[in-house]
Design a protein around this motif. Sequence first.
Motif, PDB file in Angstrom:
ATOM      1  N   LYS A 260       0.842  -1.199   0.000  1.00 47.80           N
ATOM      2  CA  LYS A 260       0.000   0.000   0.000  1.00 47.80           C
ATOM      3  C   LYS A 260       0.878   1.249   0.000  1.00 47.80           C
ATOM      4  N   ALA A 261       1.924   1.236   0.808  1.00 45.76           N
ATOM      5  CA  ALA A 261       2.854   2.365   0.850  1.00 45.76           C
ATOM      6  C   ALA A 261       3.547   2.552  -0.492  1.00 45.76           C
ATOM      7  N   CYS A 262       3.939   1.455  -1.120  1.00 49.31           N
ATOM      8  CA  CYS A 262       4.598   1.536  -2.432  1.00 49.31           C
ATOM      9  C   CYS A 262       3.670   2.148  -3.475  1.00 49.31           C
ATOM     10  N   ARG A 263       2.393   1.790  -3.391  1.00 50.60           N
ATOM     11  CA  ARG A 263       1.434   2.355  -4.330  1.00 50.60           C
ATOM     12  C   ARG A 263       1.305   3.870  -4.135  1.00 50.60           C
ATOM     13  N   ARG A 264       1.306   4.306  -2.889  1.00 45.36           N
ATOM     14  CA  ARG A 264       1.242   5.748  -2.616  1.00 45.36           C
ATOM     15  C   ARG A 264       2.476   6.457  -3.163  1.00 45.36           C
TER      16      ARG A 264
END
Length: 304
Positions: A260-264
């Motif tokens: 999720k952090a990587c997507r952000r």
Amino acid sequence: MDGIIVVLLLILVAPPSNTAVVVPAAVFREYIGAEFNDVKFSDVPINPNVEEFHFLLSFAIDFDSSRRCFTNGVFNVFWDSYNLSPSAVAAIKKDHSNVRVGVSLGGDSVGDSGFVYFKPSSIASWVSNAERSLTKLINTFNLDGIDIDYEHFESDPNTFAECIGQLIRRLKKKGVISFASIAPFDDAEVQTHYLALWKRYGHLIDYVNFQFYAYDKTTTVHQFIKHFKAQSSNYEGGRILASLASDDSGGLLSKHGFFKACRRLRTDKLLHGIFIWSADDSQAHGFRYEKKAQALLQSPNYHY
């Protein structure tokens, strides 16, 4: 007349409509070979749609096991060279056009001999020995680059910066390597050494494999992004990669929102790539994190 001149000037300075915008390739990187558990290159899933996939052999160390002493830049193989041999490197690169293979230098410890120390006798002698020994090793294994992962030091930051910086410059100038990376983490001594290197030779360093998994395993998505932006500021202008430990030992865990952090980060155009420590640990759970990371990097519509 003035209006016509303005229009003509706009036409002259505007880029052609078919001009391509050059975007750096999103890279996936994987450390491999440190634990001697028979993991092979071919075991690791490789997504052909990821622009670049880098294996990083772990490790080459300037240490002599028989004499139990450091060797001032004379590097020896300390990875599983039986399964990760020169012929295995040639085979994986032949089978996958997006694969490059590098070698990581240093690491944390060397068997039961203790920590790996950066311990040069002098700048000139260390650089000369390192250039000679690594050129031989890189040519033997048909490697493409080096990664710097020293974590313990018996030198000042200036000596470290000059030794590593001069080594990278020589190897690149002679065409021995096509990429170089560094692997710092958030420790005062480590950061002091690597930031000295970055200040002088950052223009020669292609990737920053920052070890975000060295943070506490209770790290949240918000904290991870805060850490990422802080290190992007420290290594200003560098291609900072998001990182995950596949043994879930630290940092932002997958179950706590790593992807999720990587997507952000990708939405904010900050995600240059992802690296994982390590294939040796991932083998036990079928390389599930490698599959997720590569799917994310190759597809803007990927959900997880």
